[in-house]
Motif scaffolding. Structure first.
Motif, PDB file in Angstrom:
ATOM      1  N   TYR A  51       1.075  -0.957   0.051  1.00  0.00           N
ATOM      2  CA  TYR A  51       0.035  -0.208  -0.228  1.00  0.00           C
ATOM      3  C   TYR A  51       1.412   0.766   0.116  1.00  0.00           C
ATOM      4  O   TYR A  51       2.074   0.955   0.197  1.00  0.00           O
ATOM      5  CB  TYR A  51      -1.049  -0.590   1.243  1.00  0.00           C
ATOM      6  CG  TYR A  51      -1.695   1.286   1.366  1.00  0.00           C
ATOM      7  CD1 TYR A  51      -2.614   2.109   0.757  1.00  0.00           C
ATOM      8  CD2 TYR A  51      -1.503   2.184   2.511  1.00  0.00           C
ATOM      9  CE1 TYR A  51      -3.328   3.300   0.828  1.00  0.00           C
ATOM     10  CE2 TYR A  51      -1.682   3.380   2.919  1.00  0.00           C
ATOM     11  CZ  TYR A  51      -2.573   3.684   2.050  1.00  0.00           C
ATOM     12  OH  TYR A  51      -3.201   4.898   2.353  1.00  0.00           O
ATOM     13  N   SER A  52       0.620   2.479  -0.723  1.00  0.00           N
ATOM     14  CA  SER A  52       1.089   3.721  -0.816  1.00  0.00           C
ATOM     15  C   SER A  52       2.928   2.822  -1.319  1.00  0.00           C
ATOM     16  O   SER A  52       2.675   2.846  -2.513  1.00  0.00           O
ATOM     17  CB  SER A  52       1.408   4.139   0.462  1.00  0.00           C
ATOM     18  OG  SER A  52       1.735   5.942  -0.176  1.00  0.00           O
ATOM     19  N   SER A 103       3.051  -0.312  -2.051  1.00  0.00           N
ATOM     20  CA  SER A 103       2.814  -0.635  -3.307  1.00  0.00           C
ATOM     21  C   SER A 103       4.278  -0.257  -4.355  1.00  0.00           C
ATOM     22  O   SER A 103       3.916  -1.131  -5.400  1.00  0.00           O
ATOM     23  CB  SER A 103       1.672   0.033  -3.551  1.00  0.00           C
ATOM     24  OG  SER A 103       0.896  -0.290  -4.960  1.00  0.00           O
ATOM     25  N   ILE A 120      -1.762  -1.125  -4.423  1.00  0.00           N
ATOM     26  CA  ILE A 120      -2.711  -0.680  -3.859  1.00  0.00           C
ATOM     27  C   ILE A 120      -2.395   0.739  -3.802  1.00  0.00           C
ATOM     28  O   ILE A 120      -1.343   1.251  -2.738  1.00  0.00           O
ATOM     29  CB  ILE A 120      -3.227  -0.980  -2.893  1.00  0.00           C
ATOM     30  CG1 ILE A 120      -3.608  -2.046  -2.104  1.00  0.00           C
ATOM     31  CG2 ILE A 120      -4.486  -0.418  -2.358  1.00  0.00           C
ATOM     32  CD1 ILE A 120      -4.472  -3.026  -1.343  1.00  0.00           C
ATOM     33  N   SER A 121      -3.161   2.113  -4.904  1.00  0.00           N
ATOM     34  CA  SER A 121      -2.154   3.907  -4.265  1.00  0.00           C
ATOM     35  C   SER A 121      -0.918   3.713  -4.717  1.00  0.00           C
ATOM     36  O   SER A 121      -0.352   4.244  -4.485  1.00  0.00           O
ATOM     37  CB  SER A 121      -2.778   3.767  -2.901  1.00  0.00           C
ATOM     38  OG  SER A 121      -4.852   3.790  -3.380  1.00  0.00           O
ATOM     39  N   HIS A 149      -6.493   2.136  -7.401  1.00  0.00           N
ATOM     40  CA  HIS A 149      -6.335   3.760  -7.040  1.00  0.00           C
ATOM     41  C   HIS A 149      -7.490   4.268  -7.492  1.00  0.00           C
ATOM     42  O   HIS A 149      -8.005   4.158  -7.754  1.00  0.00           O
ATOM     43  CB  HIS A 149      -5.286   3.588  -8.343  1.00  0.00           C
ATOM     44  CG  HIS A 149      -4.360   4.435  -7.884  1.00  0.00           C
ATOM     45  ND1 HIS A 149      -2.728   4.549  -8.407  1.00  0.00           N
ATOM     46  CD2 HIS A 149      -4.228   5.545  -7.704  1.00  0.00           C
ATOM     47  CE1 HIS A 149      -1.827   5.424  -7.005  1.00  0.00           C
ATOM     48  NE2 HIS A 149      -2.691   6.407  -6.764  1.00  0.00           N
ATOM     49  N   GLY A 150      -7.497   5.807  -6.815  1.00  0.00           N
ATOM     50  CA  GLY A 150      -8.357   6.302  -6.488  1.00  0.00           C
ATOM     51  C   GLY A 150      -8.477   7.490  -7.687  1.00  0.00           C
ATOM     52  O   GLY A 150      -7.074   8.041  -7.336  1.00  0.00           O
ATOM     53  N   ASP A 158      -6.990  10.576  -5.649  1.00  0.00           N
ATOM     54  CA  ASP A 158      -5.394  10.619  -4.515  1.00  0.00           C
ATOM     55  C   ASP A 158      -4.401  11.469  -4.912  1.00  0.00           C
ATOM     56  O   ASP A 158      -4.569  12.203  -5.751  1.00  0.00           O
ATOM     57  CB  ASP A 158      -4.939   8.923  -4.758  1.00  0.00           C
ATOM     58  CG  ASP A 158      -4.062   8.771  -3.773  1.00  0.00           C
ATOM     59  OD1 ASP A 158      -3.627   9.224  -2.436  1.00  0.00           O
ATOM     60  OD2 ASP A 158      -3.439   7.147  -3.586  1.00  0.00           O
ATOM     61  N   ASP A 210       0.039  10.633  -6.398  1.00  0.00           N
ATOM     62  CA  ASP A 210      -1.272  10.617  -7.105  1.00  0.00           C
ATOM     63  C   ASP A 210      -2.015   9.474  -8.615  1.00  0.00           C
ATOM     64  O   ASP A 210      -0.468   8.806  -9.026  1.00  0.00           O
ATOM     65  CB  ASP A 210      -0.833  12.067  -7.646  1.00  0.00           C
ATOM     66  CG  ASP A 210      -0.863  12.979  -7.412  1.00  0.00           C
ATOM     67  OD1 ASP A 210      -0.964  12.773  -6.418  1.00  0.00           O
ATOM     68  OD2 ASP A 210       0.438  14.615  -7.689  1.00  0.00           O
ATOM     69  N   PHE A 211      -3.377   9.587  -8.865  1.00  0.00           N
ATOM     70  CA  PHE A 211      -3.331   8.550 -10.058  1.00  0.00           C
ATOM     71  C   PHE A 211      -2.259   9.311 -11.647  1.00  0.00           C
ATOM     72  O   PHE A 211      -2.798  10.395 -11.888  1.00  0.00           O
ATOM     73  CB  PHE A 211      -4.943   8.687 -10.087  1.00  0.00           C
ATOM     74  CG  PHE A 211      -5.698   7.769 -11.239  1.00  0.00           C
ATOM     75  CD1 PHE A 211      -6.539   6.859 -10.101  1.00  0.00           C
ATOM     76  CD2 PHE A 211      -5.632   8.016 -12.467  1.00  0.00           C
ATOM     77  CE1 PHE A 211      -6.309   5.593 -10.952  1.00  0.00           C
ATOM     78  CE2 PHE A 211      -6.171   7.136 -13.309  1.00  0.00           C
ATOM     79  CZ  PHE A 211      -6.612   6.388 -12.670  1.00  0.00           C
ATOM     80  N   HIS A 222      -6.554   8.230  -1.140  1.00  0.00           N
ATOM     81  CA  HIS A 222      -5.554   7.891  -0.602  1.00  0.00           C
ATOM     82  C   HIS A 222      -5.956   6.903   0.889  1.00  0.00           C
ATOM     83  O   HIS A 222      -5.968   6.729   1.373  1.00  0.00           O
ATOM     84  CB  HIS A 222      -4.306   8.242  -0.397  1.00  0.00           C
ATOM     85  CG  HIS A 222      -2.775   7.155   0.140  1.00  0.00           C
ATOM     86  ND1 HIS A 222      -2.283   6.809  -1.516  1.00  0.00           N
ATOM     87  CD2 HIS A 222      -1.773   7.458   0.699  1.00  0.00           C
ATOM     88  CE1 HIS A 222      -1.658   6.580  -1.046  1.00  0.00           C
ATOM     89  NE2 HIS A 222      -1.151   6.505   0.348  1.00  0.00           N
TER      90      HIS A 222
END
Length: 268
Positions: free
Chosen positions: A132-133, A136, A156-157, A177-178, A181, A185-186, A246
């Motif tokens: 994650y973050s 990821s 994830i993200s 991904h959002g 975010d 950033d996406f 995020h």
């Protein structure tokens, strides 16, 4: 070479898994030492002690540690219910060096898997790598440099540059991904292309036409849009997009594991 030395040192230094697993000092929030570093491990609920275990190797986010991962409801809550062994390495100074291929963290993570294999009967055909973050991006880096033995990347993200050269690749990639975010950033592509975050893997696998699966939900307060590339020369790519920021979507890890393990997807 550094990676090989680290892996070999672990292989010859650690005794058989049955003896090691009997040591209660290395489980859950109590880390397993590995050279000058460490990792955390969490067994699935109700494991019989002998059956081979699928593995989820999960890289924590920036300024976090593996101790958080093994008690995180959206991570260990998913693995424990699905018979999956969770491995959570501790990043050096609570972060990861994923920026380019000249990183010791790939070798360290590989050594974590080998050390766990001396402690547990792991299923080599079902090793999943997640993060994650920043974690990821580190999972992407691991898949790029050492992905040939990875059944699936669950990211994830966080990504790497889509132009990054990857000598290896996992069998399958799933990324969520959002679009809002603002931390990692996406990565919209040219003209606002929302499929750009997985361009690297689509090109690596030789994927052609996308299949739009449309909106779907795990929980009623978050809608995801899924696109799949499964007409590739090798591998498969899945991209889930939501309009949030995020975070780890509720149930997402468990849902992916269910699908990968041939189970009926369920929440939590």
């Amino acid at each position: 070479m550094r990676r090989l030395v680290l892996v070999l040192s672990v292989f010859f230094a650690v005794p058989a898994f049955a003896a090691d697993r009997a040591d209660p000092a290395c489980h859950a929030e109590i880390p397993c030492p590995l050279g000058d570093r460490s990792y955390h491990v969490r067994e699935p609920d109700g494991w019989d002690g002998t059956s081979p275990l699928p593995v989820l190797l999960h890289f924590h986010g920036w300024m976090r540690e593996g101790a958080l991962i093994v008690k995180h409801r959206r991570i260990s809550g998913a693995t424990r219910r699905r018979g999956v062994l969770l491995l959570a390495p501790n990043g050096h100074r609570k972060t990861w060096d994923f920026w380019d291929s000249a990183t010791d963290d790939v070798g360290f993570a590989e050594a974590v898997i080998e050390d766990a294999a001396r402690r547990y009967p792991i299923d080599r055909a079902r090793i999943y790598v997640s993060g994650y973050s920043f974690g990821s991006a580190m999972a992407w880096r691991y898949a790029c440099e050492n992905g040939n033995g990875v059944a699936a990347l669950l990211a994830i993200s966080g990504t790497l540059r889509q132009t990054e050269p990857c000598p290896q690749a996992p069998q399958e990639v799933r990324h969520v991904h959002g679009t809002a975010d603002t931390v990692m950033d996406f990565p919209f592509g040219p003209g606002g292309d929302a499929t750009y975050p997985v361009t690297l893997w689509r090109q690596k696998f030789g994927c052609d036409a996308a299949r739009d699966e449309g909106p779907w939900q795990i929980v009623d307060w978050l809608t995801l849009d899924r696109t799949i590339w499964d007409d590739c020369r090798t591998g498969k790519v899945t991209l889930d997009i939501h309009d949030g920021g995020h975070f780890i979507p509720h149930g997402w890890i468990g849902w992916q594991l269910d699908e990968l393990l041939g189970r009926t997807p369920a929440y939590p």
